[in-house]
Design a protein around this motif. Structure first.
Motif, PDB file in Angstrom:
ATOM      1  N   GLY A   1      10.412   6.717  -6.801  1.00  0.00           N
ATOM      2  CA  GLY A   1      10.106   7.097  -5.488  1.00  0.00           C
ATOM      3  C   GLY A   1       9.701   5.869  -4.515  1.00  0.00           C
ATOM      4  O   GLY A   1      10.302   5.582  -3.458  1.00  0.00           O
ATOM      5  N   ALA A   2       8.943   4.754  -5.290  1.00  0.00           N
ATOM      6  CA  ALA A   2       8.598   3.862  -4.608  1.00  0.00           C
ATOM      7  C   ALA A   2       9.592   2.762  -4.376  1.00  0.00           C
ATOM      8  O   ALA A   2       9.878   2.397  -3.417  1.00  0.00           O
ATOM      9  CB  ALA A   2       7.398   3.130  -5.202  1.00  0.00           C
ATOM     10  N   GLN A   3      10.585   2.988  -5.444  1.00  0.00           N
ATOM     11  CA  GLN A   3      11.758   1.995  -5.469  1.00  0.00           C
ATOM     12  C   GLN A   3      12.662   2.511  -4.068  1.00  0.00           C
ATOM     13  O   GLN A   3      13.036   1.726  -3.431  1.00  0.00           O
ATOM     14  CB  GLN A   3      12.501   2.007  -6.895  1.00  0.00           C
TER      15      GLN A   3
ATOM     16  N   GLU B   1       8.142  -2.744  -9.566  1.00  0.00           N
ATOM     17  CA  GLU B   1       6.966  -2.839 -10.443  1.00  0.00           C
ATOM     18  C   GLU B   1       6.448  -4.284 -10.692  1.00  0.00           C
ATOM     19  O   GLU B   1       5.383  -4.403 -10.618  1.00  0.00           O
ATOM     20  CB  GLU B   1       7.678  -2.363 -11.782  1.00  0.00           C
ATOM     21  N   ALA B   2       7.087  -5.223 -10.510  1.00  0.00           N
ATOM     22  CA  ALA B   2       6.724  -6.509 -10.506  1.00  0.00           C
ATOM     23  C   ALA B   2       5.727  -7.012  -9.413  1.00  0.00           C
ATOM     24  O   ALA B   2       4.884  -7.701  -9.484  1.00  0.00           O
ATOM     25  CB  ALA B   2       7.688  -7.573 -10.668  1.00  0.00           C
ATOM     26  N   HIS B   3       6.305  -6.830  -8.323  1.00  0.00           N
ATOM     27  CA  HIS B   3       5.620  -7.067  -7.087  1.00  0.00           C
ATOM     28  C   HIS B   3       5.025  -6.075  -6.109  1.00  0.00           C
ATOM     29  O   HIS B   3       4.062  -6.548  -5.125  1.00  0.00           O
ATOM     30  CB  HIS B   3       6.556  -7.908  -6.169  1.00  0.00           C
ATOM     31  N   TYR B   4       5.095  -4.939  -6.279  1.00  0.00           N
ATOM     32  CA  TYR B   4       4.478  -3.898  -5.240  1.00  0.00           C
ATOM     33  C   TYR B   4       3.558  -2.850  -6.021  1.00  0.00           C
ATOM     34  O   TYR B   4       2.637  -2.414  -5.295  1.00  0.00           O
ATOM     35  CB  TYR B   4       5.475  -3.238  -4.541  1.00  0.00           C
ATOM     36  N   ILE B   5       3.862  -2.428  -7.157  1.00  0.00           N
ATOM     37  CA  ILE B   5       2.836  -1.459  -7.710  1.00  0.00           C
ATOM     38  C   ILE B   5       1.664  -2.115  -8.421  1.00  0.00           C
ATOM     39  O   ILE B   5       1.607  -3.087  -9.071  1.00  0.00           O
ATOM     40  CB  ILE B   5       3.923  -0.543  -8.870  1.00  0.00           C
TER      41      ILE B   5
ATOM     42  N   THR C   1       0.882  -0.978  -0.020  1.00  0.00           N
ATOM     43  CA  THR C   1       0.002   0.000   0.081  1.00  0.00           C
ATOM     44  C   THR C   1       1.101   1.180  -0.150  1.00  0.00           C
ATOM     45  O   THR C   1       0.538   2.188  -0.707  1.00  0.00           O
ATOM     46  CB  THR C   1      -0.879  -0.031   1.034  1.00  0.00           C
ATOM     47  N   VAL C   2       1.917   1.432   0.700  1.00  0.00           N
ATOM     48  CA  VAL C   2       2.726   2.407   0.933  1.00  0.00           C
ATOM     49  C   VAL C   2       3.450   2.641  -0.560  1.00  0.00           C
ATOM     50  O   VAL C   2       3.620   3.625  -1.034  1.00  0.00           O
ATOM     51  CB  VAL C   2       3.944   2.362   1.915  1.00  0.00           C
ATOM     52  N   ALA C   3       4.098   1.681  -1.251  1.00  0.00           N
ATOM     53  CA  ALA C   3       4.625   1.581  -2.407  1.00  0.00           C
ATOM     54  C   ALA C   3       3.557   2.121  -3.422  1.00  0.00           C
ATOM     55  O   ALA C   3       3.865   3.070  -4.322  1.00  0.00           O
ATOM     56  CB  ALA C   3       5.006   0.409  -2.949  1.00  0.00           C
ATOM     57  N   ILE C   4       2.283   1.847  -3.442  1.00  0.00           N
ATOM     58  CA  ILE C   4       1.437   2.329  -4.575  1.00  0.00           C
ATOM     59  C   ILE C   4       1.087   4.111  -4.256  1.00  0.00           C
ATOM     60  O   ILE C   4       1.224   4.512  -5.155  1.00  0.00           O
ATOM     61  CB  ILE C   4       0.079   1.711  -4.296  1.00  0.00           C
ATOM     62  N   LEU C   5       0.951   4.224  -2.855  1.00  0.00           N
ATOM     63  CA  LEU C   5       0.679   5.681  -2.485  1.00  0.00           C
ATOM     64  C   LEU C   5       1.700   6.401  -2.989  1.00  0.00           C
ATOM     65  O   LEU C   5       1.565   7.551  -3.711  1.00  0.00           O
ATOM     66  CB  LEU C   5       0.256   5.758  -1.006  1.00  0.00           C
ATOM     67  N   VAL C   6       3.137   6.052  -2.696  1.00  0.00           N
ATOM     68  CA  VAL C   6       4.261   6.816  -3.128  1.00  0.00           C
ATOM     69  C   VAL C   6       4.278   6.934  -4.699  1.00  0.00           C
ATOM     70  O   VAL C   6       4.787   8.038  -4.970  1.00  0.00           O
ATOM     71  CB  VAL C   6       5.682   6.156  -2.449  1.00  0.00           C
ATOM     72  N   LYS C   7       4.087   5.651  -5.310  1.00  0.00           N
ATOM     73  CA  LYS C   7       4.279   5.651  -6.642  1.00  0.00           C
ATOM     74  C   LYS C   7       3.519   6.625  -7.294  1.00  0.00           C
ATOM     75  O   LYS C   7       3.690   7.214  -8.279  1.00  0.00           O
ATOM     76  CB  LYS C   7       4.097   4.445  -7.188  1.00  0.00           C
ATOM     77  N   ARG C   8       2.070   6.811  -6.871  1.00  0.00           N
ATOM     78  CA  ARG C   8       1.113   7.770  -7.497  1.00  0.00           C
ATOM     79  C   ARG C   8       1.807   9.231  -7.429  1.00  0.00           C
ATOM     80  O   ARG C   8       1.284  10.039  -8.075  1.00  0.00           O
ATOM     81  CB  ARG C   8      -0.156   7.561  -6.688  1.00  0.00           C
TER      82      ARG C   8
END
Length: 79
Positions: free
Chosen positions: A42-44, A56-60, A29-36
């Protein structure tokens, strides 16, 4: 606290309604919010990954909306 005790406390706190929620769910969830807001880089960085491939493969979240291409695909329909 041992990992087994953390898992046991986690299950007890969530009960049956939220049994599907795992600690990894928060990470995703944190990865998705940061990516947006900050893109995949940023998520990475937030997740501490060396590159964006695993992020990208496992979190987004994946894009699941596609345009309607029915009219184009109708050419394959047999009459």
């Amino acid at each position: 606290m041992s990992t087994a005790n953390v898992r046991r406390a986690w299950r007890a706190a969530l009960g049956t309604e939220y049994a599907w929620v795992k600690p990894h769910s928060f990470r995703r969830t944190v990865a998705i919010l940061v990516k947006r807001q900050y893109r995949v880089q940023g998520a990475q960085a937030q997740l501490g990954r060396a590159n964006t491939r695993v992020t990208e493969a496992h979190y987004i979240e994946r894009v699941t909306h596609v345009p309607d291409m029915t009219s184009g695909l109708d050419t394959f329909r047999t009459a």
